[in-house]
Design an enzyme around this catalytic site. Structure first.
Site, mmCIF file in Angstrom:
data_model
loop_
_atom_site.group_PDB
_atom_site.id
_atom_site.type_symbol
_atom_site.label_atom_id
_atom_site.label_comp_id
_atom_site.label_asym_id
_atom_site.label_seq_id
_atom_site.Cartn_x
_atom_site.Cartn_y
_atom_site.Cartn_z
ATOM 1 C CB VAL A 1 -1.078 -0.003 1.099
ATOM 2 C CG1 VAL A 1 -1.854 -0.941 1.130
ATOM 3 C CG2 VAL A 1 -0.272 -0.091 2.482
ATOM 4 C CB SER B 1 -4.235 2.847 16.804
ATOM 5 O OG SER B 1 -3.626 2.522 18.140
ATOM 6 C CE1 TYR C 1 0.714 1.243 14.713
ATOM 7 C CE2 TYR C 1 -0.541 2.325 16.655
ATOM 8 C CZ TYR C 1 -0.315 1.277 15.655
ATOM 9 O OH TYR C 1 -1.505 0.315 15.403
ATOM 10 C CE LYS D 1 -2.625 2.810 12.921
ATOM 11 N NZ LYS D 1 -3.215 1.855 11.842
#
Length: 246
Positions: free
Chosen positions: A64, A142, A154, A158
């Site tokens: 992706v 998340s 991360y 998110k």
């Protein structure tokens, strides 16, 4: 009862773990499910397993983070199925590290997959959904989007997914296309099983439900958002974490 007969669904990062659980749920609801992952052996195994349950499921290898691969993948799925009704952007990785130690490579790798990858998939598929006047985009964010120690990359990715979701919701609503984000809490997957036992126990202790979540807990929410019953739910950020985020 939810029935997705006639719907074509794409689930990214679906060779195992949370993505596989989502794909399995959609197959059980009679959708045609397109499994996407970078792991060919995993894709083949997932397709074989779901086919044994009489599911109509197909697998494709695609990164992706690679825009060209995504566009070729989407074109192929559309050619073979004539429509795309449901997109679940689940593919994700983590490269954890404290902010003062995180490398540029750790930062970029996570952003490329977890955020830019969602854009790569959403952009061409949103065009298809606009033209067919209908669709469901469900992005996996998340609970960490609110910030988490050791996960600057991360968490940033998110949080970006939440912003992208809300923008898509505003732009696409007039075409009967909804976009919502799900924020799983601490879910029992291959990724979380890799944490030390002390960390596992600490995370579970923060959950009022008293247990880690299961992929099907998230998949159940996705199945509703993918259905016609959820046509007036748009731009929402839904926590599926047993009360971990209140």
């Amino acid at each position: 009862m939810i029935n997705l007969t006639g719907k074509v669904a794409i689930v990214t990062g679906a060779a195992r773990g949370l993505g596989f659980g989502i794909a399995e749920k959609l197959v059980n609801l009679n959708a045609t499910v397109i499994i996407n992952d970078i792991d060919k052996a995993g894709v083949d195994a997932a397709v074989k397993t779901l086919e044994q349950n009489d599911g109509k499921v197909f697998g494709y290898v695609c990164n992706v983070a690679n825009e060209q691969q995504v566009n070729e993948f989407v074109d192929q799925v559309l050619t073979e199925n004539e429509r795309i009704d449901i997109l679940v952007n689940n593919a994700g990785i983590n490269r954890d590290g404290m902010l003062h130690k995180m490398t540029s490579e750790q930062w970029k790798t996570v952003l490329d997959v977890n955020l830019t990858g969602v854009f790569h998939m959403t952009q061409p598929i949103s065009k298809i959904m606009r033209e067919q006047n209908g669709g469901r985009i469900i992005n996996i964010s998340s609970a960490s989007w609110l910030g988490n120690v050791g996960q600057a990359n991360y968490a940033a990715a998110k949080a970006g997914v939440v912003g992208l979701t809300k923008t898509a919701a505003r732009e696409l609503a007039r075409y009967d296309v909804t976009a919502n984000a799900i924020c799983p809490g601490f879910i029992d997957t291959d990724m979380t099983r890799g944490v030390p036992e002390k960390v596992w126990d600490m995370m579970v202790s923060k959950i009022p439900a008293g247990r880690a979540g299961k992929p099907e807990d998230v998949a159940n929410c996705i199945s509703f958002l993918a259905s016609d019953q959820a046509s007036y739910i748009n731009g929402e950020v839904i926590n599926v974490g047993g009360g971990m985020v209140l």
